[in-house]
Design a protein around this motif. Structure first.
Motif, PDB file in Angstrom:
ATOM      1  N   GLY A 149       4.318  -8.933  -2.064  1.00 12.32           N
ATOM      2  CA  GLY A 149       5.266  -9.877  -2.641  1.00 12.32           C
ATOM      3  C   GLY A 149       4.730 -10.797  -3.707  1.00 12.32           C
ATOM      4  O   GLY A 149       5.479 -11.546  -4.316  1.00 12.32           O
ATOM      5  N   ILE A 150       3.413 -10.760  -3.947  1.00 15.93           N
ATOM      6  CA  ILE A 150       2.828 -11.674  -4.929  1.00 15.93           C
ATOM      7  C   ILE A 150       2.895 -11.034  -6.321  1.00 15.93           C
ATOM      8  O   ILE A 150       2.645  -9.851  -6.479  1.00 15.93           O
ATOM      9  CB  ILE A 150       1.346 -11.967  -4.556  1.00 15.93           C
ATOM     10  CG1 ILE A 150       1.203 -12.407  -3.094  1.00 15.93           C
ATOM     11  CG2 ILE A 150       0.726 -12.969  -5.503  1.00 15.93           C
ATOM     12  CD1 ILE A 150       1.657 -13.791  -2.779  1.00 15.93           C
ATOM     13  N   GLU A 151       3.243 -11.839  -7.314  1.00 15.55           N
ATOM     14  CA  GLU A 151       3.193 -11.347  -8.701  1.00 15.55           C
ATOM     15  C   GLU A 151       1.739 -11.451  -9.166  1.00 15.55           C
ATOM     16  O   GLU A 151       1.056 -12.424  -8.838  1.00 15.55           O
ATOM     17  CB  GLU A 151       4.070 -12.224  -9.607  1.00 15.55           C
ATOM     18  CG  GLU A 151       5.547 -12.197  -9.277  1.00 15.55           C
ATOM     19  CD  GLU A 151       6.236 -10.916  -9.742  1.00 15.55           C
ATOM     20  OE1 GLU A 151       5.697 -10.236 -10.644  1.00 15.55           O
ATOM     21  OE2 GLU A 151       7.307 -10.614  -9.191  1.00 15.55           O
ATOM     22  N   ASP A 152       1.295 -10.477  -9.963  1.00 14.42           N
ATOM     23  CA  ASP A 152      -0.146 -10.463 -10.279  1.00 14.42           C
ATOM     24  C   ASP A 152      -0.619 -11.710 -11.037  1.00 14.42           C
ATOM     25  O   ASP A 152      -1.778 -12.092 -10.925  1.00 14.42           O
ATOM     26  CB  ASP A 152      -0.586  -9.171 -10.975  1.00 14.42           C
ATOM     27  CG  ASP A 152       0.302  -8.782 -12.130  1.00 14.42           C
ATOM     28  OD1 ASP A 152       1.160  -9.605 -12.499  1.00 14.42           O
ATOM     29  OD2 ASP A 152       0.133  -7.675 -12.664  1.00 14.42           O
ATOM     30  N   LYS A 164       8.841  -3.115  -5.181  1.00 17.87           N
ATOM     31  CA  LYS A 164       8.016  -3.857  -6.128  1.00 17.87           C
ATOM     32  C   LYS A 164       6.990  -4.709  -5.390  1.00 17.87           C
ATOM     33  O   LYS A 164       7.343  -5.395  -4.421  1.00 17.87           O
ATOM     34  CB  LYS A 164       8.921  -4.756  -6.977  1.00 17.87           C
ATOM     35  CG  LYS A 164       8.241  -5.261  -8.222  1.00 17.87           C
ATOM     36  CD  LYS A 164       9.125  -6.253  -8.946  1.00 17.87           C
ATOM     37  CE  LYS A 164       8.308  -6.966  -9.999  1.00 17.87           C
ATOM     38  NZ  LYS A 164       8.855  -8.269 -10.319  1.00 17.87           N
ATOM     39  N   ASN A 165       5.771  -4.675  -5.848  1.00 23.47           N
ATOM     40  CA  ASN A 165       4.686  -5.473  -5.267  1.00 23.47           C
ATOM     41  C   ASN A 165       4.591  -5.329  -3.747  1.00 23.47           C
ATOM     42  O   ASN A 165       4.297  -6.279  -3.035  1.00 23.47           O
ATOM     43  CB  ASN A 165       4.842  -6.953  -5.624  1.00 23.47           C
ATOM     44  CG  ASN A 165       4.668  -7.215  -7.109  1.00 23.47           C
ATOM     45  OD1 ASN A 165       4.000  -6.451  -7.802  1.00 23.47           O
ATOM     46  ND2 ASN A 165       5.258  -8.273  -7.594  1.00 23.47           N
ATOM     47  N   GLY A 166       4.864  -4.147  -3.255  1.00 20.17           N
ATOM     48  CA  GLY A 166       4.744  -3.921  -1.820  1.00 20.17           C
ATOM     49  C   GLY A 166       5.933  -4.376  -1.009  1.00 20.17           C
ATOM     50  O   GLY A 166       5.871  -4.394   0.225  1.00 20.17           O
ATOM     51  N   ILE A 167       7.021  -4.775  -1.674  1.00 26.76           N
ATOM     52  CA  ILE A 167       8.231  -5.199  -0.960  1.00 26.76           C
ATOM     53  C   ILE A 167       9.357  -4.215  -1.269  1.00 26.76           C
ATOM     54  O   ILE A 167       9.665  -3.965  -2.433  1.00 26.76           O
ATOM     55  CB  ILE A 167       8.680  -6.618  -1.391  1.00 26.76           C
ATOM     56  CG1 ILE A 167       7.563  -7.638  -1.207  1.00 26.76           C
ATOM     57  CG2 ILE A 167       9.967  -7.022  -0.668  1.00 26.76           C
ATOM     58  CD1 ILE A 167       7.474  -8.290   0.132  1.00 26.76           C
ATOM     59  N   GLN A 190      -1.934  -3.556  -7.085  1.00 28.25           N
ATOM     60  CA  GLN A 190      -0.914  -2.509  -7.190  1.00 28.25           C
ATOM     61  C   GLN A 190      -0.191  -2.343  -5.858  1.00 28.25           C
ATOM     62  O   GLN A 190      -0.825  -2.311  -4.792  1.00 28.25           O
ATOM     63  CB  GLN A 190      -1.586  -1.193  -7.580  1.00 28.25           C
ATOM     64  CG  GLN A 190      -0.592  -0.181  -8.129  1.00 28.25           C
ATOM     65  CD  GLN A 190      -1.262   1.122  -8.502  1.00 28.25           C
ATOM     66  OE1 GLN A 190      -2.274   1.508  -7.928  1.00 28.25           O
ATOM     67  NE2 GLN A 190      -0.702   1.806  -9.477  1.00 28.25           N
ATOM     68  N   ASN A 191       1.120  -2.249  -5.918  1.00 28.86           N
ATOM     69  CA  ASN A 191       1.953  -2.035  -4.733  1.00 28.86           C
ATOM     70  C   ASN A 191       1.646  -3.009  -3.589  1.00 28.86           C
ATOM     71  O   ASN A 191       1.660  -2.641  -2.417  1.00 28.86           O
ATOM     72  CB  ASN A 191       1.813  -0.599  -4.223  1.00 28.86           C
ATOM     73  CG  ASN A 191       2.434   0.404  -5.174  1.00 28.86           C
ATOM     74  OD1 ASN A 191       3.345   0.069  -5.930  1.00 28.86           O
ATOM     75  ND2 ASN A 191       1.934   1.620  -5.164  1.00 28.86           N
ATOM     76  N   GLY A 192       1.333  -4.234  -3.936  1.00 28.23           N
ATOM     77  CA  GLY A 192       1.083  -5.241  -2.918  1.00 28.23           C
ATOM     78  C   GLY A 192      -0.319  -5.240  -2.331  1.00 28.23           C
ATOM     79  O   GLY A 192      -0.578  -5.921  -1.353  1.00 28.23           O
ATOM     80  N   VAL A 193      -1.208  -4.451  -2.933  1.00 28.08           N
ATOM     81  CA  VAL A 193      -2.589  -4.405  -2.432  1.00 28.08           C
ATOM     82  C   VAL A 193      -3.545  -4.838  -3.551  1.00 28.08           C
ATOM     83  O   VAL A 193      -3.461  -4.340  -4.673  1.00 28.08           O
ATOM     84  CB  VAL A 193      -2.972  -2.984  -1.951  1.00 28.08           C
ATOM     85  CG1 VAL A 193      -4.417  -2.938  -1.464  1.00 28.08           C
ATOM     86  CG2 VAL A 193      -2.037  -2.529  -0.841  1.00 28.08           C
ATOM     87  N   LEU A 194      -4.399  -5.790  -3.219  1.00 26.00           N
ATOM     88  CA  LEU A 194      -5.411  -6.235  -4.184  1.00 26.00           C
ATOM     89  C   LEU A 194      -6.705  -5.476  -3.919  1.00 26.00           C
ATOM     90  O   LEU A 194      -7.169  -5.401  -2.786  1.00 26.00           O
ATOM     91  CB  LEU A 194      -5.653  -7.740  -4.058  1.00 26.00           C
ATOM     92  CG  LEU A 194      -6.698  -8.330  -4.995  1.00 26.00           C
ATOM     93  CD1 LEU A 194      -6.217  -8.334  -6.443  1.00 26.00           C
ATOM     94  CD2 LEU A 194      -7.064  -9.747  -4.577  1.00 26.00           C
ATOM     95  N   GLY A 204       0.794  -1.229   0.000  1.00 24.87           N
ATOM     96  CA  GLY A 204       0.000   0.000   0.000  1.00 24.87           C
ATOM     97  C   GLY A 204       0.819   1.269   0.000  1.00 24.87           C
ATOM     98  O   GLY A 204       0.268   2.361   0.058  1.00 24.87           O
ATOM     99  N   MET A 205       2.152   1.109  -0.044  1.00 28.88           N
ATOM    100  CA  MET A 205       3.000   2.299  -0.122  1.00 28.88           C
ATOM    101  C   MET A 205       3.354   2.532  -1.582  1.00 28.88           C
ATOM    102  O   MET A 205       3.265   1.635  -2.407  1.00 28.88           O
ATOM    103  CB  MET A 205       4.297   2.070   0.648  1.00 28.88           C
ATOM    104  CG  MET A 205       4.147   1.895   2.132  1.00 28.88           C
ATOM    105  SD  MET A 205       3.738   3.425   2.980  1.00 28.88           S
ATOM    106  CE  MET A 205       5.118   4.482   2.553  1.00 28.88           C
TER     107      MET A 205
END
Lengths: 144, 135
Positions: free
Chosen positions: B50-53, A120-123, B111-115, A58-59
């Protein structure tokens, strides 16, 4: 004949046994350590560099601040709240938000100019190469 | 419900093994979720860092909406873990949704680790307001 005082010996053995057991369980469950503050971070290291990964869903990358002072890395920022449309109501709110800051002690001093960060992807992933002057130096032994 | 502030938490909640038998040999977590409703839709936000879409699976069966996120972690080569505060793993969570949701119109965005799941309400649900007569 002189005889050893047995009980202390046994208690010392017991203490040692207890320490061993505690260590065993500490290794087994890392969660017995105190709860980490946000963001939770893993620190990877080898002789030349440190790699830190942190979970920050969420960042946005540009909203994360990294500061290095000697062997301390500070991660700070603010996780934004969702902009709710007019008349919206929450059914459930489990995700936290707000400002945060935390420092991570690095195993050695790093070269701040060579630090690379990637989000990337929240990490968050920060790679910190060891400072040249902090590297172990090999000393040649002269044979006379 | 008021928009009260919720503190940031670093630790993830692990999925209880009694709830779901796992076939994959890694940990599984229950993502934290926010759910809010507007006049036109219901929005679900979930933290799944950390999950790839392409490894997010969303299915809907008999009003149960299930979200799975699969992680294929790669340990950095040559490094050893000096300090561990979080475990990487899969995510799984299910929600029961009502018939008033337009079930084939559900949208997902990561996006950015949030679904973010957007569940539009059915037309009838929007209109179905029953006036209470006082008399």
């Amino acid at each position: 004949m002189y005889k050893r005082y047995q009980p202390t010996h046994i208690w010392r053995e017991m203490d040692r046994f207890q320490r061993d057991l505690n260590r065993l369980f500490d290794d087994y469950s890392p969660s017995t350590h105190s709860a980490p503050s946000f963001p939770a971070a893993n620190i990877w290291a080898d002789a030349e560099s440190v790699l830190i990964t942190a979970e920050m869903p969420g960042m946005r990358g540009e909203d994360i601040d990294l500061n290095i002072l000697e062997d301390n890395l500070t991660i700070s920022g603010e996780r934004p709240t969702e902009n709710l449309p007019e008349g919206a109501t929450y059914h459930r709110q489990e995700r936290g938000f707000g400002k945060f800051a935390r420092s991570v002690r690095l195993p050695y001093r790093v070269d701040a100019k060579k630090v690379k960060a990637n989000f990337k992807n929240g990490i968050l992933e920060v790679s910190l190469p060891r400072a040249e002057e902090d590297r172990p130096k090999k000393i040649a032994i002269k044979v006379a | 419900m008021t928009n009260e502030s919720k503190a940031l938490e670093a630790q993830k909640e692990e999925l209880l093994p009694e709830l779901s038998e796992r076939t994959r040999d890694c940990r599984c977590f229950v993502p934290r979720a926010d759910i809010y409703e507007t006049e036109a839709e219901v929005v679900i936000l979930m933290d799944m860092p950390g999950i790839e879409d392409e490894y997010i699976e969303i299915s809907l069966e008999k009003n149960i909406l299930t979200v799975n996120g699969y992680l294929f972690p790669v340990d950095p080569e040559g490094y050893s873990l000096a300090r561990c505060e979080y475990q990487a793993g899969d995510f799984e969570r299910s929600f029961r949704i009502s018939n008033q949701i337009e079930q084939d119109q559900i949208k997902a965005q990561y996006q950015n680790g949030v679904l973010r799941l957007t569940l539009p309400k059915a037309e009838e649900a929007k209109k179905r307001k029953i006036e209470v007569k006082v008399g």
